[in-house]
Design a protein around this motif. Structure first.
Motif, PDB file in Angstrom:
ATOM      1  N   LYS A  15       6.387   4.170   0.047  1.00  0.00           N
ATOM      2  CA  LYS A  15       6.176   2.568   0.137  1.00  0.00           C
ATOM      3  C   LYS A  15       5.820   2.142   1.840  1.00  0.00           C
ATOM      4  O   LYS A  15       6.911   2.588   2.857  1.00  0.00           O
ATOM      5  CB  LYS A  15       7.013   1.847   0.004  1.00  0.00           C
ATOM      6  N   ASP A  16       4.789   0.999   2.384  1.00  0.00           N
ATOM      7  CA  ASP A  16       4.625   1.031   3.413  1.00  0.00           C
ATOM      8  C   ASP A  16       5.453  -0.633   3.902  1.00  0.00           C
ATOM      9  O   ASP A  16       5.998  -0.768   2.923  1.00  0.00           O
ATOM     10  CB  ASP A  16       3.190   0.071   3.129  1.00  0.00           C
ATOM     11  N   ALA A  17       4.796  -1.098   4.578  1.00  0.00           N
ATOM     12  CA  ALA A  17       6.205  -2.080   5.309  1.00  0.00           C
ATOM     13  C   ALA A  17       5.317  -3.975   4.209  1.00  0.00           C
ATOM     14  O   ALA A  17       6.445  -4.486   4.126  1.00  0.00           O
ATOM     15  CB  ALA A  17       5.166  -2.433   6.364  1.00  0.00           C
ATOM     16  N   GLY A  18       4.129  -3.675   3.663  1.00  0.00           N
ATOM     17  CA  GLY A  18       4.165  -4.422   2.652  1.00  0.00           C
ATOM     18  C   GLY A  18       4.723  -4.527   1.336  1.00  0.00           C
ATOM     19  O   GLY A  18       4.770  -5.653   1.000  1.00  0.00           O
ATOM     20  N   TRP A  19       4.736  -3.215   0.791  1.00  0.00           N
ATOM     21  CA  TRP A  19       5.721  -3.189  -0.248  1.00  0.00           C
ATOM     22  C   TRP A  19       7.026  -2.886   0.093  1.00  0.00           C
ATOM     23  O   TRP A  19       7.640  -3.902  -0.632  1.00  0.00           O
ATOM     24  CB  TRP A  19       5.037  -1.559  -0.852  1.00  0.00           C
ATOM     25  N   LYS A  20       7.456  -3.030   0.784  1.00  0.00           N
ATOM     26  CA  LYS A  20       8.795  -2.831   1.623  1.00  0.00           C
ATOM     27  C   LYS A  20       8.915  -4.469   1.788  1.00  0.00           C
ATOM     28  O   LYS A  20       9.992  -5.340   0.627  1.00  0.00           O
ATOM     29  CB  LYS A  20       9.687  -2.066   2.539  1.00  0.00           C
ATOM     30  N   PRO A  24       1.546   0.652  -5.906  1.00  0.00           N
ATOM     31  CA  PRO A  24       1.638  -0.617  -5.507  1.00  0.00           C
ATOM     32  C   PRO A  24       1.885  -2.020  -5.370  1.00  0.00           C
ATOM     33  O   PRO A  24       0.722  -2.389  -6.675  1.00  0.00           O
ATOM     34  CB  PRO A  24       0.931  -0.456  -3.878  1.00  0.00           C
ATOM     35  N   PRO A  25       2.550  -2.957  -5.251  1.00  0.00           N
ATOM     36  CA  PRO A  25       3.110  -4.472  -5.267  1.00  0.00           C
ATOM     37  C   PRO A  25       1.746  -5.369  -5.054  1.00  0.00           C
ATOM     38  O   PRO A  25       1.359  -5.215  -4.238  1.00  0.00           O
ATOM     39  CB  PRO A  25       3.981  -5.151  -5.586  1.00  0.00           C
ATOM     40  N   GLU A  65       1.380  -1.109  -0.398  1.00  0.00           N
ATOM     41  CA  GLU A  65       0.039   0.035   0.428  1.00  0.00           C
ATOM     42  C   GLU A  65       0.847   0.916   0.034  1.00  0.00           C
ATOM     43  O   GLU A  65       1.969   1.138   0.238  1.00  0.00           O
ATOM     44  CB  GLU A  65      -1.002  -0.327   1.165  1.00  0.00           C
ATOM     45  N   SER A  66       0.119   2.848  -0.666  1.00  0.00           N
ATOM     46  CA  SER A  66       1.406   3.801  -0.257  1.00  0.00           C
ATOM     47  C   SER A  66       0.401   4.734   0.127  1.00  0.00           C
ATOM     48  O   SER A  66      -1.071   4.716   0.234  1.00  0.00           O
ATOM     49  CB  SER A  66       1.207   3.499  -1.456  1.00  0.00           C
ATOM     50  N   GLU A  67       1.053   6.173   0.229  1.00  0.00           N
ATOM     51  CA  GLU A  67       0.497   6.916   0.724  1.00  0.00           C
ATOM     52  C   GLU A  67       1.171   7.949  -0.162  1.00  0.00           C
ATOM     53  O   GLU A  67       2.501   7.871   0.023  1.00  0.00           O
ATOM     54  CB  GLU A  67       0.376   7.466   2.367  1.00  0.00           C
ATOM     55  N   LYS A  68       0.614   9.399  -0.532  1.00  0.00           N
ATOM     56  CA  LYS A  68       1.314  10.776  -0.778  1.00  0.00           C
ATOM     57  C   LYS A  68       2.205  10.880   0.022  1.00  0.00           C
ATOM     58  O   LYS A  68       2.820  11.254   1.043  1.00  0.00           O
ATOM     59  CB  LYS A  68       0.235  11.154  -1.328  1.00  0.00           C
ATOM     60  N   ALA A  69       3.354  10.663  -0.561  1.00  0.00           N
ATOM     61  CA  ALA A  69       4.967  11.634   0.389  1.00  0.00           C
ATOM     62  C   ALA A  69       4.790  13.195   0.114  1.00  0.00           C
ATOM     63  O   ALA A  69       4.126  13.351  -0.657  1.00  0.00           O
ATOM     64  CB  ALA A  69       5.878  10.808   0.147  1.00  0.00           C
TER      65      ALA A  69
END
Length: 115
Positions: free
Chosen positions: A35-40, A86-87, A24-28
Motif C-alpha cells: 500500500k502507498d501513502a494514499g492508500w494508508k 487500491p481504494p 496506489e499499490s505495487e507488488k510486494a
C-alpha cells in the motif's frame, strides 16, 4: 498517491481543497500488494469519518467528514484485483449520495440538514 482538487493540501488533519484521493499499490516481495501513502491515508481517514451507508454489496461506502461536513464515497475501481485493489475516496454531492445510498443516508449529514 494521487490527490485532486483546487490547490490541495493533503494531510490527515487538513483536507482543504482536496476532492479525491486515490490509493496506489505495487507488488510486494513474496506476493500481495504494498500500500502507498494514499492508500494508508484513506484507511486512517475512514476510521475517523462517520459511516452513513453502503451500496453495491459493501463495495461502495458513504462517509461524512465531521471536520467540514463533506460527504465522501469510498470505492474500489479496480475490483477485479484480489481484495478489491487500491481504494478511491472522493467527495460526492448530497444529490449523488441520495441517489445511490437513499435520502436517509444523505439526510444524516451534518446537524440533521440535507435532503
Amino acid at each position: 498517491m494521487k490527490a485532486t482538487g483546487a490547490e490541495p493540501t493533503l494531510s490527515e488533519d487538513n483536507l482543504t481543497g482536496v476532492t479525491r484521493i486515490e490509493g496506489e499499490s505495487e507488488k510486494a516481495p513474496g506476493g500481495g500488494l504494498r500500500k502507498d501513502a494514499g492508500w494508508k491515508l484513506i484507511l486512517r481517514l475512514t476510521e475517523r469519518f462517520e459511516r452513513l451507508g453502503a451500496s453495491d454489496g459493501g463495495w461502495s461506502i458513504l462517509y461524512r467528514d465531521p471536520a467540514d461536513e463533506r460527504l465522501w464515497e469510498l470505492t474500489y475501481p479496480q475490483g477485479h484485483l484480489h481484495g478489491g485493489g487500491p481504494p478511491l475516496l472522493r467527495v460526492v454531492s448530497e444529490e449523488e449520495a441520495a441517489e445511490k445510498y437513499g435520502a436517509r443516508a444523505a439526510f444524516r449529514q451534518g446537524k440533521g440538514e440535507g435532503l
